[in-house]
Write a protein that holds these residues in place. Structure first.
Motif, PDB file in Angstrom:
ATOM      1  N   LEU A  23     -80.420 -67.755  20.293  1.00  9.41           N
ATOM      2  CA  LEU A  23     -79.134 -67.318  19.455  1.00  9.41           C
ATOM      3  C   LEU A  23     -79.330 -67.057  18.201  1.00  9.41           C
ATOM      4  O   LEU A  23     -78.738 -65.831  17.742  1.00  9.41           O
ATOM      5  CB  LEU A  23     -78.055 -68.119  19.949  1.00  9.41           C
ATOM      6  CG  LEU A  23     -76.697 -68.136  19.667  1.00  9.41           C
ATOM      7  CD1 LEU A  23     -76.170 -67.092  20.288  1.00  9.41           C
ATOM      8  CD2 LEU A  23     -75.773 -69.309  19.959  1.00  9.41           C
ATOM      9  N   ARG A  24     -79.879 -67.862  17.451  1.00  9.18           N
ATOM     10  CA  ARG A  24     -80.079 -67.613  16.041  1.00  9.18           C
ATOM     11  C   ARG A  24     -80.695 -66.244  15.612  1.00  9.18           C
ATOM     12  O   ARG A  24     -80.298 -65.427  14.502  1.00  9.18           O
ATOM     13  CB  ARG A  24     -80.743 -68.870  15.439  1.00  9.18           C
ATOM     14  CG  ARG A  24     -80.886 -68.797  13.923  1.00  9.18           C
ATOM     15  CD  ARG A  24     -81.856 -69.278  13.179  1.00  9.18           C
ATOM     16  NE  ARG A  24     -83.219 -68.825  13.603  1.00  9.18           N
ATOM     17  CZ  ARG A  24     -84.328 -69.251  13.477  1.00  9.18           C
ATOM     18  NH1 ARG A  24     -84.417 -70.244  12.888  1.00  9.18           N
ATOM     19  NH2 ARG A  24     -85.502 -68.596  13.933  1.00  9.18           N
ATOM     20  N   ASN A  25     -81.866 -66.194  16.422  1.00  3.70           N
ATOM     21  CA  ASN A  25     -82.226 -64.716  16.306  1.00  3.70           C
ATOM     22  C   ASN A  25     -81.468 -63.529  16.481  1.00  3.70           C
ATOM     23  O   ASN A  25     -81.434 -62.634  15.623  1.00  3.70           O
ATOM     24  CB  ASN A  25     -83.680 -64.699  17.059  1.00  3.70           C
ATOM     25  CG  ASN A  25     -84.621 -65.708  16.585  1.00  3.70           C
ATOM     26  OD1 ASN A  25     -84.752 -66.336  15.598  1.00  3.70           O
ATOM     27  ND2 ASN A  25     -85.510 -65.988  17.600  1.00  3.70           N
ATOM     28  N   ILE A  67     -73.411 -69.768  12.238  1.00  5.74           N
ATOM     29  CA  ILE A  67     -72.728 -69.363  13.491  1.00  5.74           C
ATOM     30  C   ILE A  67     -73.112 -69.851  14.704  1.00  5.74           C
ATOM     31  O   ILE A  67     -72.457 -70.162  15.523  1.00  5.74           O
ATOM     32  CB  ILE A  67     -72.741 -67.667  13.269  1.00  5.74           C
ATOM     33  CG1 ILE A  67     -72.003 -67.100  12.434  1.00  5.74           C
ATOM     34  CG2 ILE A  67     -72.447 -67.030  14.727  1.00  5.74           C
ATOM     35  CD1 ILE A  67     -72.187 -65.441  12.163  1.00  5.74           C
ATOM     36  N   VAL A  68     -74.510 -70.251  14.868  1.00  6.13           N
ATOM     37  CA  VAL A  68     -75.055 -70.847  15.920  1.00  6.13           C
ATOM     38  C   VAL A  68     -74.245 -72.390  16.229  1.00  6.13           C
ATOM     39  O   VAL A  68     -74.048 -72.651  17.157  1.00  6.13           O
ATOM     40  CB  VAL A  68     -76.578 -71.098  15.916  1.00  6.13           C
ATOM     41  CG1 VAL A  68     -77.080 -72.192  16.813  1.00  6.13           C
ATOM     42  CG2 VAL A  68     -77.106 -69.600  16.083  1.00  6.13           C
ATOM     43  N   SER A 121     -73.928 -67.419  28.276  1.00 11.58           N
ATOM     44  CA  SER A 121     -73.026 -66.282  28.095  1.00 11.58           C
ATOM     45  C   SER A 121     -72.049 -66.609  27.206  1.00 11.58           C
ATOM     46  O   SER A 121     -71.545 -65.845  26.277  1.00 11.58           O
ATOM     47  CB  SER A 121     -72.511 -65.599  29.292  1.00 11.58           C
ATOM     48  OG  SER A 121     -71.771 -66.551  29.987  1.00 11.58           O
ATOM     49  N   PHE A 122     -71.371 -67.919  27.439  1.00  6.80           N
ATOM     50  CA  PHE A 122     -70.376 -68.457  26.355  1.00  6.80           C
ATOM     51  C   PHE A 122     -70.802 -68.545  25.272  1.00  6.80           C
ATOM     52  O   PHE A 122     -69.956 -67.974  24.267  1.00  6.80           O
ATOM     53  CB  PHE A 122     -69.788 -69.703  26.888  1.00  6.80           C
ATOM     54  CG  PHE A 122     -68.921 -70.340  26.095  1.00  6.80           C
ATOM     55  CD1 PHE A 122     -67.364 -70.166  26.095  1.00  6.80           C
ATOM     56  CD2 PHE A 122     -69.110 -71.144  24.851  1.00  6.80           C
ATOM     57  CE1 PHE A 122     -66.459 -70.641  25.383  1.00  6.80           C
ATOM     58  CE2 PHE A 122     -68.063 -71.847  24.034  1.00  6.80           C
ATOM     59  CZ  PHE A 122     -66.799 -71.410  24.162  1.00  6.80           C
ATOM     60  N   LEU A 123     -71.748 -69.161  24.836  1.00  4.58           N
ATOM     61  CA  LEU A 123     -72.485 -69.100  23.495  1.00  4.58           C
ATOM     62  C   LEU A 123     -72.420 -67.678  22.891  1.00  4.58           C
ATOM     63  O   LEU A 123     -72.236 -67.498  21.698  1.00  4.58           O
ATOM     64  CB  LEU A 123     -73.754 -69.782  23.230  1.00  4.58           C
ATOM     65  CG  LEU A 123     -73.698 -71.181  23.608  1.00  4.58           C
ATOM     66  CD1 LEU A 123     -74.992 -71.827  23.842  1.00  4.58           C
ATOM     67  CD2 LEU A 123     -73.003 -71.965  22.415  1.00  4.58           C
ATOM     68  N   TYR A 124     -73.151 -66.777  23.549  1.00  4.04           N
ATOM     69  CA  TYR A 124     -73.234 -65.469  22.978  1.00  4.04           C
ATOM     70  C   TYR A 124     -72.202 -64.554  22.700  1.00  4.04           C
ATOM     71  O   TYR A 124     -71.966 -64.087  21.750  1.00  4.04           O
ATOM     72  CB  TYR A 124     -74.418 -64.561  23.817  1.00  4.04           C
ATOM     73  CG  TYR A 124     -75.587 -64.703  23.575  1.00  4.04           C
ATOM     74  CD1 TYR A 124     -76.661 -64.004  22.828  1.00  4.04           C
ATOM     75  CD2 TYR A 124     -76.205 -66.011  24.132  1.00  4.04           C
ATOM     76  CE1 TYR A 124     -77.665 -64.183  22.786  1.00  4.04           C
ATOM     77  CE2 TYR A 124     -77.778 -66.344  23.828  1.00  4.04           C
ATOM     78  CZ  TYR A 124     -78.360 -65.667  23.400  1.00  4.04           C
ATOM     79  OH  TYR A 124     -79.793 -65.729  23.020  1.00  4.04           O
ATOM     80  N   THR A 125     -71.159 -64.910  23.452  1.00  3.51           N
ATOM     81  CA  THR A 125     -69.686 -64.203  23.407  1.00  3.51           C
ATOM     82  C   THR A 125     -68.912 -64.893  22.345  1.00  3.51           C
ATOM     83  O   THR A 125     -68.390 -64.132  21.204  1.00  3.51           O
ATOM     84  CB  THR A 125     -68.894 -64.445  24.668  1.00  3.51           C
ATOM     85  OG1 THR A 125     -69.404 -63.857  25.819  1.00  3.51           O
ATOM     86  CG2 THR A 125     -67.346 -63.953  24.284  1.00  3.51           C
ATOM     87  N   CYS A 126     -69.074 -66.112  22.037  1.00  2.70           N
ATOM     88  CA  CYS A 126     -68.563 -66.999  20.848  1.00  2.70           C
ATOM     89  C   CYS A 126     -69.335 -66.581  19.624  1.00  2.70           C
ATOM     90  O   CYS A 126     -68.425 -66.037  18.501  1.00  2.70           O
ATOM     91  CB  CYS A 126     -68.885 -68.530  21.066  1.00  2.70           C
ATOM     92  SG  CYS A 126     -67.858 -69.515  19.990  1.00  2.70           S
ATOM     93  N   GLU A 139     -78.987 -68.023   6.763  1.00  2.31           N
ATOM     94  CA  GLU A 139     -78.176 -69.220   6.702  1.00  2.31           C
ATOM     95  C   GLU A 139     -76.817 -69.024   7.644  1.00  2.31           C
ATOM     96  O   GLU A 139     -76.362 -69.866   8.103  1.00  2.31           O
ATOM     97  CB  GLU A 139     -77.899 -69.560   5.119  1.00  2.31           C
ATOM     98  CG  GLU A 139     -78.973 -70.089   4.640  1.00  2.31           C
ATOM     99  CD  GLU A 139     -78.924 -70.299   3.000  1.00  2.31           C
ATOM    100  OE1 GLU A 139     -77.826 -70.026   2.510  1.00  2.31           O
ATOM    101  OE2 GLU A 139     -79.875 -70.739   2.450  1.00  2.31           O
ATOM    102  N   LYS A 140     -76.431 -67.586   7.285  1.00  2.84           N
ATOM    103  CA  LYS A 140     -75.181 -67.459   8.070  1.00  2.84           C
ATOM    104  C   LYS A 140     -75.364 -67.648   9.500  1.00  2.84           C
ATOM    105  O   LYS A 140     -74.645 -67.999  10.445  1.00  2.84           O
ATOM    106  CB  LYS A 140     -74.651 -65.839   7.993  1.00  2.84           C
ATOM    107  CG  LYS A 140     -73.389 -65.769   7.039  1.00  2.84           C
ATOM    108  CD  LYS A 140     -73.158 -64.272   6.939  1.00  2.84           C
ATOM    109  CE  LYS A 140     -72.210 -64.212   5.943  1.00  2.84           C
ATOM    110  NZ  LYS A 140     -71.868 -62.895   5.532  1.00  2.84           N
TER     111      LYS A 140
END
Length: 175
Positions: free
Chosen positions: A26-28, A43-44, A65-70, A38-39
């Motif tokens: 997700l960070r990538n 965000i992660v 999918s929730f994490l990526y949408t968020c 850092e941003k």
């Protein structure tokens, strides 16, 4: 598959598995979209906090999918906020000579305007930014948000009234 046959992300072990499996990818993903590590990490963390706060509503299988949408929504919100700042700065800089006192007053005004925009309720802020930054019409905004045109008009009216009130407090600035 979740641990122990329990689908709840509220289970600490399940949440830890979701975090371990998704934090780095997700960070990538966010880093590739915003270009600031850092941003991306912030965000992660915001996305993970949102997942934890909504864990009752999110099953283990839907967590990714929730994490990526968020994260995508946070990126969009940040981008809109930056566009507002840039547009405002561009308008301020047009035709003005930069002297130190003007720069100081302008910076104070920009900060107060940013704060005022950030304090708008989410639906008003979103409507305001879609209209003023993305140049969307009220019917287009209504379609995207799944609300009536009247609801969009009311949100925009409330947002503009609030911002006008906040800007009026800065009456010592003659622009």
């Amino acid at each position: 598959m979740s641990l122990h046959g329990n689908d709840s992300v509220c289970e600490e072990n399940n949440f830890n598995v979701v975090y371990k499996n998704n934090a780095r990818p997700l960070r990538n993903f966010v880093y590739y979209r915003c270009g600031d590590i850092e941003k991306a990490e912030d965000i992660v963390q915001e996305s993970m906090i949102s997942l934890w706060e909504n864990c009752i509503k999110i099953t283990f299988q839907k967590a990714k999918s929730f994490l990526y949408t968020c994260a995508r929504n946070i990126i969009i919100d940040n981008s809109r906020h930056e566009k507002v700042k840039l547009e405002f700065i561009k308008q301020l800089n047009t035709g003005f000579a930069e002297d130190p006192s003007y720069t100081l007053i302008k910076n104070e005004f920009e900060k107060k305007l940013e704060d005022a925009i950030s304090l708008l309720p989410e639906n008003q802020r979103e409507t305001f930014l879609m209209n003023r930054i993305d140049k969307m019409t009220f019917p287009e905004i209504a379609d995207v948000l799944g609300v009536s045109v009247k609801a969009v008009e009311k949100r925009m009216h409330l947002a503009l009234s609030t911002l006008k009130e906040k800007v009026a407090e800065l009456n010592y600035i003659k622009i």
